[in-house]
Design an enzyme around this catalytic site. Structure first.
Site, PDB file in Angstrom:
ATOM      1  N   TYR A  21      -7.387 -54.145 -40.542  1.00  0.00           N
ATOM      2  CA  TYR A  21      -8.368 -53.882 -41.919  1.00  0.00           C
ATOM      3  C   TYR A  21      -7.763 -54.755 -42.861  1.00  0.00           C
ATOM      4  CZ  TYR A  21      -9.921 -51.522 -45.854  1.00  0.00           C
ATOM      5  OH  TYR A  21     -10.672 -51.052 -46.948  1.00  0.00           O
ATOM      6  N   TYR A  38     -20.445 -46.974 -53.639  1.00  0.00           N
ATOM      7  CA  TYR A  38     -19.654 -45.990 -53.886  1.00  0.00           C
ATOM      8  C   TYR A  38     -20.027 -44.890 -54.801  1.00  0.00           C
ATOM      9  CZ  TYR A  38     -16.443 -49.368 -51.956  1.00  0.00           C
ATOM     10  OH  TYR A  38     -15.619 -50.286 -51.227  1.00  0.00           O
ATOM     11  N   VAL A  92     -14.216 -55.618 -54.084  1.00  0.00           N
ATOM     12  CA  VAL A  92     -13.586 -55.592 -55.306  1.00  0.00           C
ATOM     13  C   VAL A  92     -13.150 -57.132 -55.559  1.00  0.00           C
ATOM     14  CG1 VAL A  92     -12.300 -53.500 -55.371  1.00  0.00           C
ATOM     15  CG2 VAL A  92     -11.282 -55.193 -53.981  1.00  0.00           C
ATOM     16  N   LYS A 108     -17.507 -54.063 -44.715  1.00  0.00           N
ATOM     17  CA  LYS A 108     -17.563 -52.886 -43.950  1.00  0.00           C
ATOM     18  C   LYS A 108     -18.790 -52.444 -43.266  1.00  0.00           C
ATOM     19  CE  LYS A 108     -14.078 -50.625 -47.265  1.00  0.00           C
ATOM     20  NZ  LYS A 108     -14.177 -49.662 -48.465  1.00  0.00           N
ATOM     21  N   SER A 142     -14.377 -55.150 -49.485  1.00  0.00           N
ATOM     22  CA  SER A 142     -15.367 -53.977 -48.861  1.00  0.00           C
ATOM     23  C   SER A 142     -16.630 -54.493 -48.400  1.00  0.00           C
ATOM     24  CB  SER A 142     -15.492 -52.914 -49.645  1.00  0.00           C
ATOM     25  OG  SER A 142     -14.413 -52.182 -49.680  1.00  0.00           O
TER      26      SER A 142
HETATM   27  N1  GLU Z   1      -9.317 -54.168 -49.332  1.00  0.00           N
HETATM   28  C1  GLU Z   1      -9.931 -53.313 -50.196  1.00  0.00           C
HETATM   29  C2  GLU Z   1      -9.130 -51.729 -50.193  1.00  0.00           C
HETATM   30  O1  GLU Z   1      -9.043 -51.406 -49.196  1.00  0.00           O
HETATM   31  C3  GLU Z   1     -11.261 -53.286 -50.272  1.00  0.00           C
HETATM   32  C4  GLU Z   1     -11.807 -52.115 -51.434  1.00  0.00           C
HETATM   33  C5  GLU Z   1     -13.140 -52.853 -52.041  1.00  0.00           C
HETATM   34  O2  GLU Z   1     -13.663 -54.015 -51.730  1.00  0.00           O
HETATM   35  O3  GLU Z   1     -13.888 -51.906 -52.463  1.00  0.00           O
HETATM   36  O4  GLU Z   1      -8.640 -51.177 -51.138  1.00  0.00           O
END
Ligand code: GLU
Length: 308
Positions: free
Chosen positions: A186, A238, A256, A63, A60
């Site tokens: 994605y 988050y 993550v 993003k 993430s």
């Molecule tokens: N690829 C992970 C997902 O979509 C990213 C989540 C993250 O890094 O917080 O669940």
């Protein structure tokens, strides 16, 4: 600066709280001891300690930057019809969080918003679309990056939750009919591999108005830097974004895989990599290191005693 990050490395390298992300099976195979801290400045200096050459998937932390690319491609007005700018206070993979009337995802940092943004990357097929995303990350980092096939497949095969989010977005006409292609795109974006040094340069490029401080290549128009940075600040961590604003005060985005990228506009990018994450999905050591750095250097945007 170098001494400061070395001290932080010594202070936290024994901290072993947290767990490896396991809902993407490949991430659970990573060495939990990896630890790297890097600072890259807008005038081209780099300070790094630990496993600085170890590659990890951006997850993430990618993003905010694809969001910038979408803004540049379509303009702010259109993107605002697709994705909002409000924090949710909910987990990153929340399924129900779409705005009541518009059915837009609340923001581009949670999965629903990020999947929507990636679905907008143009191109005649998945390959062409992905090469645009990779080009963006190459320009941001000043390196040649690539994605990890195993991590990508591992997420793709197990992504029932993200797939259900994408179908809900399709139901509400937020994304187009190329649901599967956009999802794969994605997952590939999330599996782009970078080192702590690469990620710090990505942060420094944003801090430097979108121009990589070393290569001098413009990666993102300066018009959209504040969109990216403000959303990192309000939504990047988050459902602990409020706590983060209160105790750290630095625009940041976690992944993550255990990485966090921070941006101090005009000054520097910070990156920490340490794969053990907390219940909210943030690197345990990463949170501590950036919190200490913020205190040491007075980096919080609310701090009136900035020491730099
Ligand atoms: N690829 C992970 C997902 O979509 C990213 C989540 C993250 O890094 O917080 O669940």
């Amino acid at each position: 600066m170098q001494k400061l990050i070395e001290n932080l490395y010594d202070k936290y390298h024994k901290l072993s709280n947290g767990h490896l992300a396991s809902y993407i099976p490949e991430l659970a195979k990573v060495n939990p001891d990896y630890f790297a801290i890097t600072i890259a400045t807008t005038d081209g200096k780099i300070y790094t300690v630990g496993d600085s050459t170890t590659k990890f998937s951006l997850q993430s932390s990618s993003k905010p930057f694809t969001y910038g690319y979408a803004l540049e491609t379509y303009g702010r007005d259109f993107i605002r019809t697709k994705v909002g700018v409000e924090p949710t206070g909910k987990a990153f993979n929340s399924i129900v969080e779409l705005e009541k009337k518009t059915h837009r995802p609340y923001n581009p940092m949670i999965n629903s918003g990020a999947i929507t943004i990636t679905s907008l990357v143009p191109g005649k097929n998945e390959q062409e679309r992905f090469s645009k995303i990779l080009g963006l990350f190459n320009n941001l980092s000043g390196s040649t990056l690539n994605f990890d096939q195993q991590i990508y497949e591992s997420e793709s095969k197990t992504a029932h939750r993200n797939k259900s989010i994408a179908h809900l977005l399709r139901h509400f006409n937020i994304i187009d009919e190329k649901i599967d292609e956009s999802l794969e795109l994605y997952f590939k974006q999330c599996s782009i591999m970078a080192t702590s040094v690469d990620l710090a340069w990505i942060g420094a490029t944003i801090a430097n108005s979108g121009v990589n401080p070393l290569t001098k290549t413009r990666a993102i128009s300066d018009e959209y830097i504040s969109d990216i940075v403000s959303l990192m600040f309000t939504c990047g961590m988050y459902d602990s974004s409020g706590e983060w604003a209160y105790s750290v005060g630095i625009p940041a985005k976690s992944g993550v895989s255990g990485c966090i990228v921070g941006v101090i506009p005009g000054v520097m990018g910070i990156s920490v990599y340490s794969p053990l994450i907390d219940m909210k999905g943030h690197s345990v050591r990463g949170v501590q290191v950036i919190k200490d750095l913020s205190k040491e250097l007075g980096l919080s945007i609310f701090e009136t005693r900035n020491k730099l």
